[in-house]
Scaffold this motif. Structure first.
Motif, PDB file in Angstrom:
ATOM      1  N   GLU A  20       0.828  -1.202   0.000  1.00 31.87           N
ATOM      2  CA  GLU A  20       0.000   0.000   0.000  1.00 31.87           C
ATOM      3  C   GLU A  20       0.864   1.254   0.000  1.00 31.87           C
ATOM      4  OE1 GLU A  20      -3.252   2.257   2.907  1.00 31.87           O
ATOM      5  OE2 GLU A  20      -2.594   0.196   3.357  1.00 31.87           O
ATOM      6  N   ARG A  21       0.465   2.240  -0.767  1.00 28.84           N
ATOM      7  CA  ARG A  21       1.171   3.516  -0.781  1.00 28.84           C
ATOM      8  C   ARG A  21       0.743   4.297   0.458  1.00 28.84           C
ATOM      9  NH1 ARG A  21      -0.587   5.310  -5.235  1.00 28.84           N
ATOM     10  NH2 ARG A  21       1.124   4.755  -6.632  1.00 28.84           N
ATOM     11  N   LEU A  22       1.698   4.533   1.364  1.00 33.15           N
ATOM     12  CA  LEU A  22       1.396   5.223   2.619  1.00 33.15           C
ATOM     13  C   LEU A  22       1.610   6.728   2.513  1.00 33.15           C
ATOM     14  CD1 LEU A  22       3.039   2.745   5.147  1.00 33.15           C
ATOM     15  CD2 LEU A  22       0.709   2.732   4.248  1.00 33.15           C
ATOM     16  N   VAL A  23       2.626   7.117   1.739  1.00 32.80           N
ATOM     17  CA  VAL A  23       2.936   8.534   1.552  1.00 32.80           C
ATOM     18  C   VAL A  23       3.084   8.798   0.058  1.00 32.80           C
ATOM     19  CG1 VAL A  23       4.598  10.402   1.976  1.00 32.80           C
ATOM     20  CG2 VAL A  23       4.119   8.729   3.777  1.00 32.80           C
ATOM     21  N   SER A  24       2.455   9.842  -0.406  1.00 31.66           N
ATOM     22  CA  SER A  24       2.580  10.251  -1.800  1.00 31.66           C
ATOM     23  C   SER A  24       2.885  11.744  -1.843  1.00 31.66           C
ATOM     24  CB  SER A  24       1.297   9.948  -2.573  1.00 31.66           C
ATOM     25  OG  SER A  24       1.401  10.392  -3.911  1.00 31.66           O
ATOM     26  N   ILE A  25       4.040  12.097  -2.391  1.00 33.22           N
ATOM     27  CA  ILE A  25       4.457  13.495  -2.520  1.00 33.22           C
ATOM     28  C   ILE A  25       4.502  13.817  -4.009  1.00 33.22           C
ATOM     29  CG2 ILE A  25       6.323  15.150  -2.100  1.00 33.22           C
ATOM     30  CD1 ILE A  25       7.089  13.427   0.329  1.00 33.22           C
ATOM     31  N   GLU A  26       3.703  14.790  -4.426  1.00 34.77           N
ATOM     32  CA  GLU A  26       3.537  15.064  -5.848  1.00 34.77           C
ATOM     33  C   GLU A  26       3.871  16.520  -6.162  1.00 34.77           C
ATOM     34  OE1 GLU A  26      -0.425  13.949  -6.942  1.00 34.77           O
ATOM     35  OE2 GLU A  26      -0.318  12.035  -5.895  1.00 34.77           O
ATOM     36  N   GLU A  27       4.976  16.719  -6.893  1.00 35.42           N
ATOM     37  CA  GLU A  27       5.370  18.041  -7.391  1.00 35.42           C
ATOM     38  C   GLU A  27       5.344  19.092  -6.282  1.00 35.42           C
ATOM     39  OE1 GLU A  27       6.518  18.753 -10.510  1.00 35.42           O
ATOM     40  OE2 GLU A  27       6.459  16.570 -10.803  1.00 35.42           O
ATOM     41  N   VAL A  28       5.952  18.757  -5.163  1.00 37.91           N
ATOM     42  CA  VAL A  28       5.901  19.638  -3.995  1.00 37.91           C
ATOM     43  C   VAL A  28       7.047  20.647  -4.003  1.00 37.91           C
ATOM     44  CG1 VAL A  28       6.356  19.668  -1.496  1.00 37.91           C
ATOM     45  CG2 VAL A  28       4.578  18.188  -2.428  1.00 37.91           C
ATOM     46  N   SER A  29       6.706  21.881  -3.744  1.00 29.56           N
ATOM     47  CA  SER A  29       7.688  22.937  -3.503  1.00 29.56           C
ATOM     48  C   SER A  29       7.389  23.565  -2.142  1.00 29.56           C
ATOM     49  CB  SER A  29       7.632  24.010  -4.597  1.00 29.56           C
ATOM     50  OG  SER A  29       8.000  23.463  -5.853  1.00 29.56           O
ATOM     51  N   LEU A  30       8.437  24.044  -1.502  1.00 30.30           N
ATOM     52  CA  LEU A  30       8.288  24.654  -0.180  1.00 30.30           C
ATOM     53  C   LEU A  30       9.103  25.933  -0.131  1.00 30.30           C
ATOM     54  CD1 LEU A  30       7.255  24.466   2.789  1.00 30.30           C
ATOM     55  CD2 LEU A  30       9.358  23.213   3.313  1.00 30.30           C
ATOM     56  N   VAL A  31       8.455  27.014   0.258  1.00 32.22           N
ATOM     57  CA  VAL A  31       9.098  28.320   0.345  1.00 32.22           C
ATOM     58  C   VAL A  31       8.915  28.862   1.755  1.00 32.22           C
ATOM     59  CG1 VAL A  31       9.152  30.685  -0.533  1.00 32.22           C
ATOM     60  CG2 VAL A  31       8.659  28.784  -2.097  1.00 32.22           C
ATOM     61  N   TYR A  32      10.013  29.322   2.349  1.00 32.13           N
ATOM     62  CA  TYR A  32       9.955  29.981   3.648  1.00 32.13           C
ATOM     63  C   TYR A  32      10.080  31.490   3.449  1.00 32.13           C
ATOM     64  CZ  TYR A  32      10.821  25.457   5.961  1.00 32.13           C
ATOM     65  OH  TYR A  32      10.724  24.167   6.418  1.00 32.13           O
ATOM     66  N   GLY A  33       9.409  32.263   4.300  1.00 28.95           N
ATOM     67  CA  GLY A  33       9.544  33.710   4.275  1.00 28.95           C
ATOM     68  C   GLY A  33       8.805  34.366   3.131  1.00 28.95           C
ATOM     69  N   GLU A  53       8.569  -0.595   3.386  1.00 26.35           N
ATOM     70  CA  GLU A  53       9.796   0.000   2.852  1.00 26.35           C
ATOM     71  C   GLU A  53      10.628   0.639   3.952  1.00 26.35           C
ATOM     72  OE1 GLU A  53       9.966   1.413  -1.621  1.00 26.35           O
ATOM     73  OE2 GLU A  53       8.568   2.649  -0.474  1.00 26.35           O
ATOM     74  N   PHE A  54      11.947   0.642   3.735  1.00 21.65           N
ATOM     75  CA  PHE A  54      12.886   1.397   4.561  1.00 21.65           C
ATOM     76  C   PHE A  54      13.629   2.317   3.597  1.00 21.65           C
ATOM     77  CE2 PHE A  54      15.489   0.948   8.661  1.00 21.65           C
ATOM     78  CZ  PHE A  54      16.119   2.161   8.496  1.00 21.65           C
ATOM     79  N   VAL A  55      13.174   3.562   3.523  1.00 20.89           N
ATOM     80  CA  VAL A  55      13.718   4.520   2.572  1.00 20.89           C
ATOM     81  C   VAL A  55      14.694   5.444   3.286  1.00 20.89           C
ATOM     82  CG1 VAL A  55      13.190   6.448   1.036  1.00 20.89           C
ATOM     83  CG2 VAL A  55      11.702   4.437   1.080  1.00 20.89           C
ATOM     84  N   CYS A  56      15.926   5.507   2.792  1.00 20.07           N
ATOM     85  CA  CYS A  56      16.920   6.434   3.320  1.00 20.07           C
ATOM     86  C   CYS A  56      17.073   7.603   2.361  1.00 20.07           C
ATOM     87  CB  CYS A  56      18.271   5.746   3.502  1.00 20.07           C
ATOM     88  SG  CYS A  56      18.397   4.744   4.994  1.00 20.07           S
ATOM     89  N   VAL A  57      17.030   8.812   2.911  1.00 24.73           N
ATOM     90  CA  VAL A  57      17.176  10.033   2.121  1.00 24.73           C
ATOM     91  C   VAL A  57      18.513  10.668   2.456  1.00 24.73           C
ATOM     92  CG1 VAL A  57      16.203  12.282   1.570  1.00 24.73           C
ATOM     93  CG2 VAL A  57      14.688  10.370   2.100  1.00 24.73           C
ATOM     94  N   LEU A  58      19.369  10.764   1.449  1.00 23.48           N
ATOM     95  CA  LEU A  58      20.697  11.346   1.582  1.00 23.48           C
ATOM     96  C   LEU A  58      20.732  12.732   0.961  1.00 23.48           C
ATOM     97  CD1 LEU A  58      22.882   8.307   0.474  1.00 23.48           C
ATOM     98  CD2 LEU A  58      23.229   9.534   2.626  1.00 23.48           C
ATOM     99  N   GLY A  59      21.654  13.551   1.446  1.00 25.57           N
ATOM    100  CA  GLY A  59      21.827  14.860   0.840  1.00 25.57           C
ATOM    101  C   GLY A  59      22.713  15.729   1.702  1.00 25.57           C
ATOM    102  N   ALA A  60      23.318  16.725   1.078  1.00 20.07           N
ATOM    103  CA  ALA A  60      24.177  17.663   1.803  1.00 20.07           C
ATOM    104  C   ALA A  60      23.334  18.535   2.723  1.00 20.07           C
ATOM    105  CB  ALA A  60      24.953  18.522   0.805  1.00 20.07           C
ATOM    106  N   ARG A  84       0.125  13.541   0.462  1.00 24.60           N
ATOM    107  CA  ARG A  84      -0.937  12.670   0.975  1.00 24.60           C
ATOM    108  C   ARG A  84      -0.302  11.626   1.892  1.00 24.60           C
ATOM    109  NH1 ARG A  84      -4.131   9.585  -2.721  1.00 24.60           N
ATOM    110  NH2 ARG A  84      -5.883   9.855  -1.311  1.00 24.60           N
ATOM    111  N   VAL A  85      -0.822  11.531   3.103  1.00 27.14           N
ATOM    112  CA  VAL A  85      -0.297  10.583   4.092  1.00 27.14           C
ATOM    113  C   VAL A  85      -1.447   9.722   4.601  1.00 27.14           C
ATOM    114  CG1 VAL A  85       0.893  10.314   6.301  1.00 27.14           C
ATOM    115  CG2 VAL A  85       1.533  12.177   4.763  1.00 27.14           C
ATOM    116  N   LEU A  86      -1.312   8.417   4.434  1.00 17.15           N
ATOM    117  CA  LEU A  86      -2.331   7.463   4.877  1.00 17.15           C
ATOM    118  C   LEU A  86      -3.709   7.815   4.314  1.00 17.15           C
ATOM    119  CD1 LEU A  86      -1.187   6.993   8.581  1.00 17.15           C
ATOM    120  CD2 LEU A  86      -0.749   5.483   6.634  1.00 17.15           C
ATOM    121  N   GLY A  87      -3.704   8.216   3.047  1.00 17.25           N
ATOM    122  CA  GLY A  87      -4.947   8.467   2.339  1.00 17.25           C
ATOM    123  C   GLY A  87      -5.568   9.828   2.553  1.00 17.25           C
ATOM    124  N   ARG A  88      -4.978  10.642   3.410  1.00 16.64           N
ATOM    125  CA  ARG A  88      -5.538  11.965   3.670  1.00 16.64           C
ATOM    126  C   ARG A  88      -4.843  13.015   2.815  1.00 16.64           C
ATOM    127  NH1 ARG A  88      -6.223  12.167  10.280  1.00 16.64           N
ATOM    128  NH2 ARG A  88      -7.175  10.088  10.512  1.00 16.64           N
TER     129      ARG A  88
END
Length: 272
Positions: A20-33, A53-60, A84-88
């Motif tokens: 089951e897809r638990l988390v779906s992130i679609e074309e998300v952008s985030l701006v602060y300020g 799944e055990f997903v590891c996210v790497l990055g500087a 979308r998280v857990l269908g919401r």
């Protein structure tokens, strides 16, 4: 988006497409300020997390890893796109999503067991049940003999295990972990990596794990995601060719392809 390449030469981790897809992130952008202080942290990020799944996210540093985790946790809302998280449709803090941070943030006046009980108490779980669930969680992380100790009596590694126990006690479907072992010494970190792997293999709760450690990602993940750039975007999203249920982390390090995979992933980070 680039793949890790070696998936062409080595078997990838087992597919979780049927999960089951638990988390779906679609074309998300985030701006602060706003105005002159406006800063775009994430741009057009799309990825998913499926059960088991055990997903590891790497990055500087500064590429938006923690911001991405906060979006899933519901602590932030995207400037554009959909999470979308857990269908919401709207992500928000909830018991089904547990979070473990780099620092344990235990209540200093509560014992380890009572720290593990705290979230259950806020949910209105009865005293007997929450004690039973907390004791079981504390036992699972190897702190059964220390459940009545206060946080100041614990080492850094024990505090992080207590924080994990607090999350496990709530039985979340998703566990978000933000560099939980980043502040620990190398030996303690390796021990906790092994313990977390055993816990995940036993429970198969979906884990979304932020790290800057390439070795940690290769040893733990079923799938590796690399965020790069500023604003951050997905540069790599690929199955981990080293994933194995049978081999220990020590055995995985000895595999012939480990060094080549590590080098390739480091290069992906450099050019992300």
């Amino acid at each position: 988006m680039r793949a890790i390449g070696l998936t062409e030469s080595y078997d990838a981790s087992p597919s979780t497409e049927d999960g089951e897809r638990l988390v779906s992130i679609e074309e998300v952008s985030l701006v602060y300020g706003r105005g002159k202080k406006e800063k775009e942290v994430l741009r057009n990020v799309s990825l998913e997390l499926r059960e088991r799944e055990f997903v590891c996210v790497l990055g500087a540093s500064g590429c938006g890893k923690t911001s991405l985790l906060r979006l899933i946790a519901g602590y932030e809302q995207p400037s554009s796109g959909r999470v979308r998280v857990l269908g919401r449709e709207k992500a928000e803090p909830r018991p089904e999503v547990g979070v473990v941070f780099q620092h344990a943030n235990l209540f200093p006046w509560l014992s380890i067991r009572r720290n593990a009980e705290f979230g259950l108490r806020m949910q209105g779980v009865g005293r007997a049940e929450r004690r039973e669930r907390a004791e079981e969680a504390v036992r699972r992380v190897g702190l059964g003999d220390a459940e009545d100790k206060l946080p100041f009596e614990l080492s850094g590694g024990m505090k992080q295990r207590a924080a994990i126990a607090r999350t496990l006690a709530a039985s979340p479907r998703i566990i978000l972990m933000d560099e939980p072992f980043g502040a620990l010494d190398a030996i303690t970190r390796e021990n906790l990596q092994q313990q977390l792997r055993r816990l995940w293999l036993a429970s198969r709760q979906a884990i979304f794990f932020i790290t800057h450690d390439v070795d940690e990602a290769l040893l733990l993940a079923t799938r590796v995601v690399v965020l790069g750039g500023s604003p951050g975007s997905v540069a790599v999203d690929a199955p981990n060719p080293l994933y194995s249920e049978e081999e220990s982390t020590a055995e995985l390090r000895k595999r012939q392809e480990y060094g080549k995979l590590r080098e390739q992933l480091v290069e992906s980070l450099k050019h992300a």
